[in-house]
Motif scaffolding. Structure first.
Motif, PDB file in Angstrom:
ATOM      1  N   UNK A 245      -8.528 -10.543  13.631  1.00 43.67           N
ATOM      2  CA  UNK A 245      -8.017  -9.288  13.065  1.00 43.67           C
ATOM      3  C   UNK A 245      -7.773  -9.395  11.567  1.00 43.67           C
ATOM      4  N   UNK A 246      -8.176 -10.511  10.956  1.00 42.44           N
ATOM      5  CA  UNK A 246      -7.931 -10.739   9.530  1.00 42.44           C
ATOM      6  C   UNK A 246      -8.450  -9.600   8.666  1.00 42.44           C
ATOM      7  N   UNK A 247      -9.544  -8.965   9.067  1.00 37.81           N
ATOM      8  CA  UNK A 247     -10.141  -7.920   8.245  1.00 37.81           C
ATOM      9  C   UNK A 247      -9.278  -6.658   8.179  1.00 37.81           C
ATOM     10  N   UNK A 248      -8.291  -6.558   9.085  1.00 39.42           N
ATOM     11  CA  UNK A 248      -7.377  -5.407   9.084  1.00 39.42           C
ATOM     12  C   UNK A 248      -6.103  -5.692   8.294  1.00 39.42           C
ATOM     13  N   UNK A 258      -5.200  -2.241   0.288  1.00 37.24           N
ATOM     14  CA  UNK A 258      -6.445  -2.018   1.022  1.00 37.24           C
ATOM     15  C   UNK A 258      -6.577  -3.095   2.086  1.00 37.24           C
ATOM     16  N   UNK A 259      -7.409  -2.840   3.093  1.00 34.15           N
ATOM     17  CA  UNK A 259      -7.672  -3.861   4.105  1.00 34.15           C
ATOM     18  C   UNK A 259      -8.513  -4.976   3.502  1.00 34.15           C
ATOM     19  N   UNK A 260      -8.467  -6.147   4.109  1.00 33.33           N
ATOM     20  CA  UNK A 260      -9.305  -7.259   3.666  1.00 33.33           C
ATOM     21  C   UNK A 260     -10.776  -6.854   3.706  1.00 33.33           C
ATOM     22  N   UNK A 261     -11.159  -6.101   4.728  1.00 33.85           N
ATOM     23  CA  UNK A 261     -12.547  -5.654   4.810  1.00 33.85           C
ATOM     24  C   UNK A 261     -12.934  -4.856   3.568  1.00 33.85           C
ATOM     25  N   UNK A 262     -12.090  -3.912   3.169  1.00 32.08           N
ATOM     26  CA  UNK A 262     -12.385  -3.101   1.989  1.00 32.08           C
ATOM     27  C   UNK A 262     -12.313  -3.947   0.725  1.00 32.08           C
ATOM     28  N   UNK A 263     -11.393  -4.904   0.689  1.00 29.22           N
ATOM     29  CA  UNK A 263     -11.279  -5.791  -0.472  1.00 29.22           C
ATOM     30  C   UNK A 263     -12.551  -6.615  -0.659  1.00 29.22           C
ATOM     31  N   UNK A 264     -13.170  -7.023   0.438  1.00 29.57           N
ATOM     32  CA  UNK A 264     -14.436  -7.760   0.349  1.00 29.57           C
ATOM     33  C   UNK A 264     -15.516  -6.866  -0.246  1.00 29.57           C
ATOM     34  N   UNK A 265     -15.554  -5.616   0.181  1.00 23.97           N
ATOM     35  CA  UNK A 265     -16.526  -4.667  -0.368  1.00 23.97           C
ATOM     36  C   UNK A 265     -16.297  -4.473  -1.865  1.00 23.97           C
ATOM     37  N   UNK A 266     -15.038  -4.364  -2.268  1.00 35.06           N
ATOM     38  CA  UNK A 266     -14.713  -4.197  -3.679  1.00 35.06           C
ATOM     39  C   UNK A 266     -15.089  -5.436  -4.484  1.00 35.06           C
ATOM     40  N   UNK A 289       0.014  -9.895  -0.479  1.00 38.06           N
ATOM     41  CA  UNK A 289       1.252  -9.119  -0.419  1.00 38.06           C
ATOM     42  C   UNK A 289       1.962  -9.464   0.887  1.00 38.06           C
ATOM     43  N   UNK A 290       3.223  -9.040   1.067  1.00 34.42           N
ATOM     44  CA  UNK A 290       3.879  -9.287   2.354  1.00 34.42           C
ATOM     45  C   UNK A 290       3.025  -8.820   3.518  1.00 34.42           C
ATOM     46  N   UNK A 291       3.017  -9.597   4.586  1.00 32.38           N
ATOM     47  CA  UNK A 291       2.097  -9.370   5.692  1.00 32.38           C
ATOM     48  C   UNK A 291       2.248  -7.987   6.314  1.00 32.38           C
ATOM     49  N   UNK A 292       1.124  -7.289   6.422  1.00 32.35           N
ATOM     50  CA  UNK A 292       1.073  -6.002   7.124  1.00 32.35           C
ATOM     51  C   UNK A 292      -0.366  -5.719   7.517  1.00 32.35           C
ATOM     52  N   UNK A 293      -0.526  -4.805   8.475  1.00 30.87           N
ATOM     53  CA  UNK A 293      -1.830  -4.481   9.040  1.00 30.87           C
ATOM     54  C   UNK A 293      -2.192  -3.045   8.673  1.00 30.87           C
ATOM     55  N   UNK A 294      -3.472  -2.806   8.390  1.00 31.50           N
ATOM     56  CA  UNK A 294      -3.956  -1.462   8.056  1.00 31.50           C
ATOM     57  C   UNK A 294      -3.814  -0.543   9.254  1.00 31.50           C
ATOM     58  N   UNK A 295      -3.460   0.698   8.990  1.00 32.34           N
ATOM     59  CA  UNK A 295      -3.324   1.702  10.045  1.00 32.34           C
ATOM     60  C   UNK A 295      -4.704   2.159  10.482  1.00 32.34           C
ATOM     61  N   UNK A 296      -4.858   2.458  11.784  1.00 28.32           N
ATOM     62  CA  UNK A 296      -6.122   2.965  12.315  1.00 28.32           C
ATOM     63  C   UNK A 296      -6.126   4.484  12.386  1.00 28.32           C
ATOM     64  N   UNK A 297      -5.082   5.107  11.834  1.00 27.40           N
ATOM     65  CA  UNK A 297      -5.028   6.569  11.899  1.00 27.40           C
ATOM     66  C   UNK A 297      -6.013   7.177  10.915  1.00 27.40           C
TER      67      UNK A 297
END
Length: 297
Positions: A245-248, A258-266, A289-297
């Motif tokens: 789930x690292x990419x989230x 931003x999510x790690x996935x989006x950060x890779x794209x950037x 940053x302090x640990x948190x997960x991207x929302x799927x909403x």
């Protein structure tokens, strides 16, 4: 919304039908996941049946497929090779990069990696002032090897028992880094980069030198995930799923979460801009940053 990393951990028969990955398991259990929702597919068990036609369709959909060995660690990666005119252009620019530009890009990468390691220690309430000093001391091309010195101090401070190579942290770190490497490899190939030609890494035996350059500032994100979720010890299915789930996980780029996935794209998009303009400062790298997960909403 971030696309998903799918882990197949039980005996399964996989196929692609009507634009979806179809998963059939024992007891007539079935599931369908739209291909457009998948970023990386991880085959964690050897008891998976999939045809070459299905693998081809996964690649056409831009999905990276990763296999695991008997030790349950990733050992293979199938990446999509989309034909596009931009591929030839970016490879020419990549091969024409000057040595000074490569050294400045590597300097930026190492500085951000060490700063991210310092942030992980701060978030774990561990003293980190020396790492900050190392980050400020990184020279062009990191000719004084601050990366290695910082890494040694960092892991001695972070890991409570054992060390980076042996102990309860070793397998989760290896697995997490491999999953992250697959995601970066997938994105680098999709952007047309020649992944065997690195900025700093240049081993003739490594097909992913560029990926191993670009992964460095992201590694501390895996470290933070392992510490926050206490994903140490055996690689259970639950541990592997959480590592995948690292990419989230959220990071900061340009002062935006931003999510790690989006950060890779950037990172890949900005690398092209930096190379075209000959300006390493244009490279956009993730900040922990302090640990948190991207929302799927």
């Amino acid at each position: 919304m971030a696309r998903r990393t799918i882990c197949i951990q039980s005996p399964s028969k996989l196929s692609v039908q009507h634009g979806s990955l179809c998963i059939k398991q024992a007891g007539d259990k079935t599931a369908e996941i739209p291909l457009e929702d998948i970023w990386v597919l991880i085959l964690e068990t050897p008891q998976v049946s999939i045809t070459s036609a299905a693998l081809s369709r996964l690649s056409n959909a831009g999905i990276g497929t990763m296999t695991c060995g008997a030790d349950h660690l990733p050992n293979g990666l199938l990446l999509p090779l989309g034909a596009h005119s931009r591929h030839a252009a970016i490879v020419e620019q990549q091969l024409a990069m000057s040595l000074p530009l490569k050294k400045r890009l590597w300097q930026q990468i190492v500085i951000r990696k060490i700063k991210n390691q310092a942030k992980v220690l701060e978030l774990q309430r561990i003293e980190n002032s020396l790492l900050e000093q190392y980050a400020h001391a990184v020279q062009s091309g990191d000719k004084t090897n601050r990366e290695s010195v910082a890494a040694s101090l960092y892991f001695k401070s972070l890991i409570e028992c054992g060390n980076r190579r042996e102990g309860p942290y070793s397998a989760p770190l290896d697995y997490g880094y491999a999953v992250l490497r697959a995601g970066i490899g997938r994105e680098a190939v999709a952007h047309g980069w020649l992944v065997s030609r690195g900025i700093h890494h240049e081993s003739s035996l490594n097909a992913f030198n560029l990926v191993d350059d670009l992964i460095e500032p992201f590694r501390p994100v895996i470290d933070l995930l392992i510490c926050e979720k206490q994903l140490i010890g055996d690689l259970t299915p639950t541990v592997k799923a959480q590592l995948a789930s690292i990419f989230e996980t959220l990071v900061k780029v340009d002062n935006k979460k931003v999510s790690v996935q989006h950060a890779i794209e950037l990172e890949l998009n900005s690398l092209k801009v930096a190379v075209v303009n000959g300006d390493a400062s244009l490279l956009k790298l993730p900040e922990v940053i302090p640990f948190s997960i991207a929302s799927h909403e």
